[in-house]
Design a protein around this motif. Structure first.
Motif, PDB file in Angstrom:
ATOM      1  N   UNK A 184      -0.746  16.989  -0.937  1.00 32.42           N
ATOM      2  CA  UNK A 184      -1.838  16.023  -1.098  1.00 32.42           C
ATOM      3  C   UNK A 184      -1.807  15.016   0.044  1.00 32.42           C
ATOM      4  N   UNK A 185      -0.621  14.470   0.318  1.00 32.99           N
ATOM      5  CA  UNK A 185      -0.471  13.474   1.374  1.00 32.99           C
ATOM      6  C   UNK A 185      -0.932  14.037   2.718  1.00 32.99           C
ATOM      7  N   UNK A 186      -0.522  15.259   3.036  1.00 30.53           N
ATOM      8  CA  UNK A 186      -0.876  15.858   4.321  1.00 30.53           C
ATOM      9  C   UNK A 186      -2.382  16.081   4.421  1.00 30.53           C
ATOM     10  N   UNK A 187      -2.966  16.666   3.367  1.00 28.68           N
ATOM     11  CA  UNK A 187      -4.408  16.923   3.380  1.00 28.68           C
ATOM     12  C   UNK A 187      -5.189  15.621   3.486  1.00 28.68           C
ATOM     13  N   UNK A 188      -4.810  14.646   2.680  1.00 26.65           N
ATOM     14  CA  UNK A 188      -5.521  13.371   2.657  1.00 26.65           C
ATOM     15  C   UNK A 188      -5.437  12.655   3.998  1.00 26.65           C
ATOM     16  N   UNK A 189      -4.233  12.497   4.523  1.00 31.06           N
ATOM     17  CA  UNK A 189      -4.056  11.748   5.764  1.00 31.06           C
ATOM     18  C   UNK A 189      -4.639  12.489   6.964  1.00 31.06           C
ATOM     19  N   UNK A 190      -4.521  13.802   6.990  1.00 34.82           N
ATOM     20  CA  UNK A 190      -5.063  14.567   8.118  1.00 34.82           C
ATOM     21  C   UNK A 190      -6.582  14.505   8.143  1.00 34.82           C
ATOM     22  N   UNK A 191      -7.212  14.671   6.990  1.00 32.36           N
ATOM     23  CA  UNK A 191      -8.672  14.596   6.951  1.00 32.36           C
ATOM     24  C   UNK A 191      -9.161  13.175   7.212  1.00 32.36           C
ATOM     25  N   UNK A 192      -8.418  12.181   6.760  1.00 31.54           N
ATOM     26  CA  UNK A 192      -8.736  10.787   7.064  1.00 31.54           C
ATOM     27  C   UNK A 192      -8.730  10.570   8.575  1.00 31.54           C
ATOM     28  N   UNK A 193      -7.714  11.099   9.247  1.00 31.51           N
ATOM     29  CA  UNK A 193      -7.630  10.965  10.700  1.00 31.51           C
ATOM     30  C   UNK A 193      -8.775  11.657  11.413  1.00 31.51           C
TER      31      UNK A 193
ATOM     32  N   UNK B 281       0.833  -1.213   0.000  1.00 28.22           N
ATOM     33  CA  UNK B 281       0.000   0.000   0.000  1.00 28.22           C
ATOM     34  C   UNK B 281       0.860   1.251   0.000  1.00 28.22           C
ATOM     35  N   UNK B 282       1.864   1.296   0.887  1.00 30.03           N
ATOM     36  CA  UNK B 282       2.714   2.490   0.968  1.00 30.03           C
ATOM     37  C   UNK B 282       3.425   2.746  -0.355  1.00 30.03           C
ATOM     38  N   UNK B 283       3.925   1.669  -0.969  1.00 29.66           N
ATOM     39  CA  UNK B 283       4.663   1.818  -2.228  1.00 29.66           C
ATOM     40  C   UNK B 283       3.760   2.346  -3.338  1.00 29.66           C
ATOM     41  N   UNK B 284       2.576   1.768  -3.483  1.00 30.33           N
ATOM     42  CA  UNK B 284       1.651   2.204  -4.526  1.00 30.33           C
ATOM     43  C   UNK B 284       1.154   3.627  -4.272  1.00 30.33           C
ATOM     44  N   UNK B 285       0.867   3.920  -3.025  1.00 27.76           N
ATOM     45  CA  UNK B 285       0.357   5.241  -2.652  1.00 27.76           C
ATOM     46  C   UNK B 285       1.379   6.335  -2.965  1.00 27.76           C
ATOM     47  N   UNK B 286       2.604   6.129  -2.506  1.00 28.14           N
ATOM     48  CA  UNK B 286       3.641   7.141  -2.722  1.00 28.14           C
ATOM     49  C   UNK B 286       4.044   7.218  -4.192  1.00 28.14           C
ATOM     50  N   UNK B 287       4.078   6.073  -4.871  1.00 30.58           N
ATOM     51  CA  UNK B 287       4.409   6.087  -6.300  1.00 30.58           C
ATOM     52  C   UNK B 287       3.385   6.891  -7.084  1.00 30.58           C
ATOM     53  N   UNK B 288       2.098   6.712  -6.769  1.00 27.95           N
ATOM     54  CA  UNK B 288       1.052   7.466  -7.458  1.00 27.95           C
ATOM     55  C   UNK B 288       1.208   8.957  -7.218  1.00 27.95           C
ATOM     56  N   UNK B 289       1.433   9.338  -5.962  1.00 24.63           N
ATOM     57  CA  UNK B 289       1.539  10.762  -5.634  1.00 24.63           C
ATOM     58  C   UNK B 289       2.731  11.415  -6.320  1.00 24.63           C
ATOM     59  N   UNK B 290       3.903  10.800  -6.203  1.00 20.92           N
ATOM     60  CA  UNK B 290       5.121  11.453  -6.686  1.00 20.92           C
ATOM     61  C   UNK B 290       5.359  11.241  -8.179  1.00 20.92           C
ATOM     62  N   UNK B 291       4.587  10.350  -8.811  1.00 18.91           N
ATOM     63  CA  UNK B 291       4.648  10.218 -10.268  1.00 18.91           C
ATOM     64  C   UNK B 291       3.735  11.234 -10.941  1.00 18.91           C
ATOM     65  N   UNK B 292       2.561  11.429 -10.390  1.00 23.71           N
ATOM     66  CA  UNK B 292       1.563  12.319 -10.999  1.00 23.71           C
ATOM     67  C   UNK B 292       1.805  13.778 -10.640  1.00 23.71           C
ATOM     68  N   UNK B 293       2.266  14.027  -9.417  1.00 23.80           N
ATOM     69  CA  UNK B 293       2.401  15.397  -8.923  1.00 23.80           C
ATOM     70  C   UNK B 293       3.869  15.766  -8.703  1.00 23.80           C
ATOM     71  N   UNK B 294       4.199  17.038  -8.813  1.00 23.09           N
ATOM     72  CA  UNK B 294       5.537  17.471  -8.411  1.00 23.09           C
ATOM     73  C   UNK B 294       5.683  17.311  -6.909  1.00 23.09           C
ATOM     74  N   UNK B 295       6.923  17.231  -6.402  1.00 25.56           N
ATOM     75  CA  UNK B 295       7.144  16.918  -4.992  1.00 25.56           C
ATOM     76  C   UNK B 295       6.336  17.777  -4.009  1.00 25.56           C
ATOM     77  N   UNK B 296       6.288  19.078  -4.219  1.00 23.45           N
ATOM     78  CA  UNK B 296       5.573  19.952  -3.291  1.00 23.45           C
ATOM     79  C   UNK B 296       4.095  19.627  -3.216  1.00 23.45           C
ATOM     80  N   UNK B 297       3.453  19.475  -4.384  1.00 30.62           N
ATOM     81  CA  UNK B 297       2.029  19.148  -4.411  1.00 30.62           C
ATOM     82  C   UNK B 297       1.776  17.737  -3.882  1.00 30.62           C
ATOM     83  N   UNK B 298       2.698  16.829  -4.142  1.00 33.81           N
ATOM     84  CA  UNK B 298       2.543  15.458  -3.661  1.00 33.81           C
ATOM     85  C   UNK B 298       2.527  15.430  -2.134  1.00 33.81           C
ATOM     86  N   UNK B 299       3.454  16.165  -1.525  1.00 35.34           N
ATOM     87  CA  UNK B 299       3.504  16.228  -0.058  1.00 35.34           C
ATOM     88  C   UNK B 299       2.242  16.887   0.491  1.00 35.34           C
TER      89      UNK B 299
END
Length: 357
Positions: free
Chosen positions: A237-246, A217-235
């Motif tokens: 996205x990760x913060x918004x997604x995980x924080x709202x999930x929590x 899961x971690x590998x696929x999740x991070x690969x999707x984020x950092x392949x589709x988005x530039x590093x800043x937007x990927x990070x």
């Protein structure tokens, strides 16, 4: 006749700051009679069509959300998808919860397979770790020595815990009512970390499978984020997604037991009272049922954890009437008021830390 045992109700709910009566029946089993009523009503029967539709719909939303993410690509609109997928991840967690309680499948093997796919691979939650922790919670809800959900690691859940608190709990506990929802933004990350840490426990069943799915899961999740988005937007996205999930997960579980009586030591009422007196139901209709995954009927869920969640609404009428006949306190309130009660209880529990300066 009913003997009376006394315990404090932490602040917020009815009877805050006073003694709550915990009646005990001297003979027989109140739960056995209630269980017979429920079984005769057919409410323990499985609901395969309901779960087939529900799980299919959530799968469509999950795949559709990630498909939209790939189509939108490098755009700020992906943050809206991050919020959408946070809700979808929460719904996947609720399915894993029902599967873990054997509400969906009769066989434990089928439950474990689907639970690990949904939990480990789907949302990065260690299914085996969660199931062990959650089972201990169900056995002794709100027992400060036995329920892992009220361990004073970050928050304190009673004034007794506050008086002996150390580390982060001693610092955060002073203002924990104000920090509770902000701290929930870390809950998604906490689930991932706890699942990885549990892999070191050799007693964990199917440890290699759990680890492979979790890191997959971690590998696929991070690969999707950092392949589709530039590093800043990927990070971002990760913060918004995980924080709202929590926050969503915490908002589902916070109304259930926070602010209800806690127990210590050998203070353990019989099964029915142990489950009813420590749980709170949330009113609200079909929308609340969907958002909270049926866990708004927390009393019925704790009494009958293997009951399919769509049956809990009907069981509530039987259980409520039965508790009224016994004179057992049965608490239900609105969603907003449930949060108010929980936060008021947290504030009251932290009072000794504020008084200590």
């Amino acid at each position: 006749m009913l003997d009376q045992k006394q315990t404090d109700i932490p602040g917020g709910g009815p009877g805050a700051g006073v003694q709550a009566s915990l009646p005990h029946q001297s003979g027989g089993s109140d739960f056995a009679r209630l269980s017979k009523l429920i079984k005769e009503s057919g409410l323990m029967g499985r609901r395969p069509f309901y779960y087939a539709v529900r799980m299919s719909l959530i799968l469509v939303l999950y795949v559709g959300g990630w498909g939209a993410f790939l189509l939108v690509g490098d755009s700020w609109w992906t943050l809206a998808l991050a919020a959408f997928l946070a809700v979808v991840f929460g719904q996947v967690a609720l399915v894993a919860h029902d599967v873990g309680h054997r509400q969906v499948f009769r066989r434990s093997r089928a439950s474990a397979v689907v639970g690990r796919i949904a939990g480990n691979l789907g949302i990065g939650m260690g299914y085996g770790w969660w199931q062990d922790k959650h089972s201990r919670h169900h056995a002794n809800p709100n027992h400060e020595d036995l329920d892992p959900d009220v361990v004073p690691d970050i928050f304190v859940w009673s004034q007794a815990q506050a008086r002996t608190a150390t580390g982060p709990a001693r610092v955060i506990g002073r203002l924990q009512a104000f920090l509770f929802f902000p701290m929930l933004t870390l809950e998604g990350f906490n689930l991932h970390v706890a699942g990885v840490r549990a892999l070191a426990d050799r007693s964990l069943k199917q440890r290699r499978t759990e680890g492979a799915l979790l890191f997959g899961h971690f590998a696929l999740y991070l690969a999707a984020l950092f392949t589709v988005l530039p590093p800043g937007k990927a990070v971002l996205f990760l913060v918004v997604h995980q924080c709202l999930f929590g926050v969503y997960l915490g908002s589902i579980f916070a109304p259930n037991h926070k602010g209800m009586p806690t127990f210590t030591g050998t203070d353990r009422p019989d099964f029915l009272r142990r489950q009813v007196l420590t749980s709170r139901n949330v009113r609200g209709g079909r929308l609340v049922d969907t958002v909270l995954g049926g866990l708004n009927y927390q009393i019925e869920h704790h009494l009958f954890p293997s009951m399919p969640s769509p049956n809990l609404r009907r069981a509530q009428l039987i259980v409520h009437r039965y508790c009224e006949d016994l004179g057992v306190l049965y608490l239900q309130t609105g969603l907003v008021d449930s949060y108010r009660q929980a936060l008021t209880s947290l504030h009251r529990a932290g009072a000794p830390l504020r008084q200590a300066g």
